[in-house]
Scaffold this motif. Sequence first.
Motif, PDB file in Angstrom:
ATOM      1  N   ARG A 104      28.881  29.099  12.419  1.00  0.00           N
ATOM      2  CA  ARG A 104      29.913  28.055  12.369  1.00  0.00           C
ATOM      3  C   ARG A 104      29.307  26.731  11.891  1.00  0.00           C
ATOM      4  N   VAL A 160      34.532  38.152   9.520  1.00  0.00           N
ATOM      5  CA  VAL A 160      34.833  37.681  10.878  1.00  0.00           C
ATOM      6  C   VAL A 160      36.064  38.395  11.409  1.00  0.00           C
ATOM      7  N   THR A 194      24.276  27.874  14.396  1.00  0.00           N
ATOM      8  CA  THR A 194      25.160  29.035  14.324  1.00  0.00           C
ATOM      9  C   THR A 194      25.774  29.178  12.929  1.00  0.00           C
ATOM     10  N   THR A 222      43.064  34.591  11.884  1.00  0.00           N
ATOM     11  CA  THR A 222      41.918  34.242  11.042  1.00  0.00           C
ATOM     12  C   THR A 222      42.224  32.990  10.236  1.00  0.00           C
ATOM     13  N   ASP A 259      29.917  32.114  16.250  1.00  0.00           N
ATOM     14  CA  ASP A 259      29.123  31.346  17.203  1.00  0.00           C
ATOM     15  C   ASP A 259      27.801  32.020  17.582  1.00  0.00           C
ATOM     16  N   ARG A 260      27.400  33.005  16.813  1.00  0.00           N
ATOM     17  CA  ARG A 260      26.099  33.649  16.998  1.00  0.00           C
ATOM     18  C   ARG A 260      25.038  32.834  16.268  1.00  0.00           C
ATOM     19  N   ASP A 295      30.038  37.007  13.746  1.00  0.00           N
ATOM     20  CA  ASP A 295      30.417  36.184  14.895  1.00  0.00           C
ATOM     21  C   ASP A 295      30.105  34.736  14.545  1.00  0.00           C
ATOM     22  N   GLY A 326      35.361  41.691  12.709  1.00  0.00           N
ATOM     23  CA  GLY A 326      34.456  41.752  13.847  1.00  0.00           C
ATOM     24  C   GLY A 326      33.008  41.998  13.468  1.00  0.00           C
TER      25      GLY A 326
END
Length: 371
Positions: free
Chosen positions: A103, A74, A101, A280, A82-83, A80, A77
């Motif tokens: 998350r 994360v 997601t 992070t 929230d993808r 993600d 990058g």
Amino acid sequence: MRVEGAVADGFEEVRDEFAAVVAAEPGLGAQLAVRLAGRQVVDLWAGPGVTGGSLFALYSSGKGAAYLVVALLVQDGVLDLDRAVAADWPEFAAGGKSDVTLRDLLAHRAGLIGVDGGFSAAELADDRLLAPRLAAQRPYWRPGSAYGYHAFVVGALVGEVVRRVTGRSVQDVYEERVRAPYGLDLYLGLPEALEARYLPVRPARDGGRGAPAPDSLTGIAFNLNATPPTDLVEFANTRAVRALGPTSSGSVGNARGLAALYAAAVSGIDGRPPLLAPATLAEFTKPHATGTDLVTGEPDHFLLGFEAQGVRYPPLGADAFGHSGAVGAQSFADPGSGVAYGYTRNRFAAGGGGGAEENHRLIAAVLRAAG
């Protein structure tokens, strides 16, 4: 029982508490390691055949290593939070999971704690076999409406996301970016050459607490709905489990490895900077699960992936993060005090469950010594 090892000046009380713990349980094998601002200040062990380098079954302690890999990806990058999982793993959309997601997976909100009929022993040993079974399963509650510990499966779930996005397993990324560079005695896949250092786990002296109903959420989460139901002692003492290193349940290591993992994450070791950047660290140490865990019954159980150790051990800071292991192992970093802690044992604690009761007194002594 004789205690071996050493403590830094000012940490003598920790040695005394550890000695009292092992004296109270004859025959126990245990290890305790602590780092303060990256520097080792406690390195203790006791028990028949135990050394500081002995390797124990650590069960869910390996989740912490897997979550550190996810946090690094994360941070880079690459992932993600929230993808939608199904965007990279299309099969996962089955059964009403299209909006779940990454998350949600990390926060144990997906409702995907197991599968109908349970898993075979071969499936539990291999994250790659768990993933397709989970993709096809309908959740046990509406995703996002509640949370519950995805005990045997969360590693395979987030691991499949990592595999789909990067083409590599969590185990491989962990080995390359964390374990090998820091020389950690904490393995997600134990090499055959190290098997001689492994000490088999033993059942609790009291026989453990009564098992939950197989069709309860707790029973499903711990694969008691399988035929036969999973025996945790037999599971960890199986070479295939140690070799494949399923990230939810199959980690092997020692207290030194656990403490060094969390020290590397937040303080750095041997002059290296911390693995996690402040942003992070802040993201992964925010509470993500309020209320009662549907599987464990614990309140406010999780941050992002990691267990909320400040809830379990109030002397720690609210951002203390880590993970316990079913045998009674415990590990965490407490950013405010700079403490990184690892405790292991080779016999299941009385009453079962992660984080044996003695951790309360050991952690209190560590924090007093750390000032």
